[in-house]
Design a protein around this motif. Sequence first.
Motif, PDB file in Angstrom:
ATOM      1  N   UNK A  41       0.821  -1.221   0.000  1.00  0.00           N
ATOM      2  CA  UNK A  41       0.000   0.000   0.000  1.00  0.00           C
ATOM      3  C   UNK A  41       0.851   1.265   0.000  1.00  0.00           C
ATOM      4  N   UNK A  42       2.092   1.137   0.426  1.00  0.00           N
ATOM      5  CA  UNK A  42       2.978   2.303   0.487  1.00  0.00           C
ATOM      6  C   UNK A  42       3.827   2.474  -0.774  1.00  0.00           C
ATOM      7  N   UNK A  43       3.738   1.520  -1.690  1.00  0.00           N
ATOM      8  CA  UNK A  43       4.543   1.601  -2.916  1.00  0.00           C
ATOM      9  C   UNK A  43       3.925   2.623  -3.863  1.00  0.00           C
ATOM     10  N   UNK A  44       4.727   3.549  -4.354  1.00  0.00           N
ATOM     11  CA  UNK A  44       4.286   4.581  -5.294  1.00  0.00           C
ATOM     12  C   UNK A  44       4.999   4.385  -6.620  1.00  0.00           C
ATOM     13  N   UNK A  45       4.231   4.014  -7.651  1.00  0.00           N
ATOM     14  CA  UNK A  45       4.797   3.795  -8.979  1.00  0.00           C
ATOM     15  C   UNK A  45       5.103   5.144  -9.633  1.00  0.00           C
ATOM     16  N   UNK A  98       6.001  14.834  -6.662  1.00  0.00           N
ATOM     17  CA  UNK A  98       5.918  13.729  -5.712  1.00  0.00           C
ATOM     18  C   UNK A  98       7.046  12.734  -5.977  1.00  0.00           C
ATOM     19  N   UNK A  99       7.524  12.108  -4.925  1.00  0.00           N
ATOM     20  CA  UNK A  99       8.579  11.102  -5.076  1.00  0.00           C
ATOM     21  C   UNK A  99       7.954   9.720  -5.204  1.00  0.00           C
ATOM     22  N   UNK A 118      11.145  -1.821  -5.235  1.00  0.00           N
ATOM     23  CA  UNK A 118       9.750  -1.950  -4.801  1.00  0.00           C
ATOM     24  C   UNK A 118       8.798  -1.869  -5.992  1.00  0.00           C
ATOM     25  N   UNK A 119       9.092  -0.972  -6.937  1.00  0.00           N
ATOM     26  CA  UNK A 119       8.234  -0.851  -8.119  1.00  0.00           C
ATOM     27  C   UNK A 119       8.287  -2.108  -8.974  1.00  0.00           C
ATOM     28  N   UNK A 120       9.449  -2.740  -9.035  1.00  0.00           N
ATOM     29  CA  UNK A 120       9.588  -4.001  -9.774  1.00  0.00           C
ATOM     30  C   UNK A 120       8.683  -5.073  -9.152  1.00  0.00           C
ATOM     31  N   UNK A 121       8.737  -5.177  -7.829  1.00  0.00           N
ATOM     32  CA  UNK A 121       7.894  -6.151  -7.114  1.00  0.00           C
ATOM     33  C   UNK A 121       6.414  -5.867  -7.365  1.00  0.00           C
ATOM     34  N   UNK A 122       6.016  -4.605  -7.254  1.00  0.00           N
ATOM     35  CA  UNK A 122       4.619  -4.231  -7.447  1.00  0.00           C
ATOM     36  C   UNK A 122       4.173  -4.504  -8.879  1.00  0.00           C
TER      37      UNK A 122
END
Length: 542
Positions: free
Chosen positions: A79-83, A91-92, A98-102
């Motif tokens: 829920x905290x991952x931002x693509x 925005x960062x 993390x984006x790869x995993x998501x």
Amino acid sequence: MVDGQQRLTTLSILLRSCFDSIQFHEKGEEIHNEARVKLRSVLFYKLKELSNEYLIKIRHSQVDENVYSSVINGEVDREKIRMSSETKKHESSSSNIEQCYEFFMRNFERNPDHAEKIWNLLLNENNKILVKIDLGSDENEQAIFDTVNTAGVRLTSADTIKNALFQKAIENTENRENVIKFYKRTWEATFANDDETIRYWAAQQSLGRLMRDRLEILLHSVALIERFYDPTSHRISDLPELYKSFIETMDNPTLYSFIHNVCRYAELFKKFFGNDDSTASYSFNQDFRRALHILDVCDVSTFHAYILKILNDYHVADETVLPVEFINEVRNIERYVLRHVVCGASLKNFNKDCSDLIAGNFTTKEMLANKLDESISDSIVQHSLKEMKTNRITNLILFWIELKRRIKDSKHEHDLKFNFSLEHVMPKKWIEHWPLSSPVVTNVETGEVIDNDILGTEVRNAAVLEIGNAILLKSTLNSSLRNFNFETKIRGDGKKLGIKHYASSLTLSSEIIDAFEEGKQWDEVSIRNRTIRLSNEFLNIW
């Protein structure tokens, strides 16, 4: 590891996301436990056979270590991952790991059966998806990588040099942990402290005719400063072997001192070079910033090594206090480079020029004087300013002449941003709205009207390219107005704004608006007269 870090990282994240996506509740607890054991055997290891502690096999650098561990250990909060594709400019986004995993998890949610299929493919021993190459200490990893690398992605010299420096440090001692601590305090803290730092050093810049990342340009500069790189006999691709030869006989105190020097030059480089800030303002009296800006727009980084050396020699910490001697050196380089670019003179000897400066074979003043009577003389500059074919350089020159004029002008601000567009008052496509009869074509040398259409066309085409025909605008003129006659371009057509709206705040442009208001026409004579004035201002500055 020389190469393959990203691929192994991606595959390990893919395997973890498969495990997290497979519907094990439908298959039973036994199969779930078997899969967990398999995942552990592939991605984890134990220091002691009877230990309960499992360690991740792939050990990342300090920057990625925590986030990678959270993904592989199954502890990431999705829920905290931002693509990056879903965040706004200010925005960062989350880390690439993390984006790869998501990314994988979302794909498996859309195609649930794919997770199990890919799990089986990855763990099928008959599928050979990786090639492992072990190298001996006497083998050249750069050459072998280039030989087997069919994907076309170059192993940078910086990667190999970093490995060589710290491998040498490890060979020199029995205490490997101390070397790793030193690496983290120096190299990693300087070049990989956070994502922003990594992006800075990975950014591409030109080095001569080639594009190289900034770290490679820095290491090339250090090799020039330390004088183990000779531009007359060495190539950039030789850097790894040259570094290895240079440090071959060093003990660790000497090697550590050298690495400290590299990091110190890196701090100077990062402070002064390549900070692409489009919001930055410039004023003419900022001599060092002006010189760096001109070199940057001219796409010349070849003199960075010498500038780094004198930054270090003069102990320059920031731009607020600069020794006169340092400013004079930088001014000479600025004049040398800009005159070469304007005159279309060859830049290929810049590498040797820089090397000779570092070696003390001549001074910047002597370097400039040697060419002022040749390919970058005043007369050639004046001629070249009548044939300005590169808008970027024309824009640059007018920008700094404008700032020079503002020094003693209380009506205008002394600072400007380099964000102006360039417009030719008499357009390149002049035939429809600037016929040879209006205004008539005039021989600027004799003042006689040219009646011959062929000769008139040649004269007008040439006049368009003179620097005297160029102005700066706060915004690009509407394309529908660009080729119109003088009056329409100045005033606009009633619907679209003209030059008067976009340029009235600039002294260089307001002089053309004033000429229009006084009822003067814009022709070859007007252009040449302004070219002469601007040429004199150019020579006064550079």
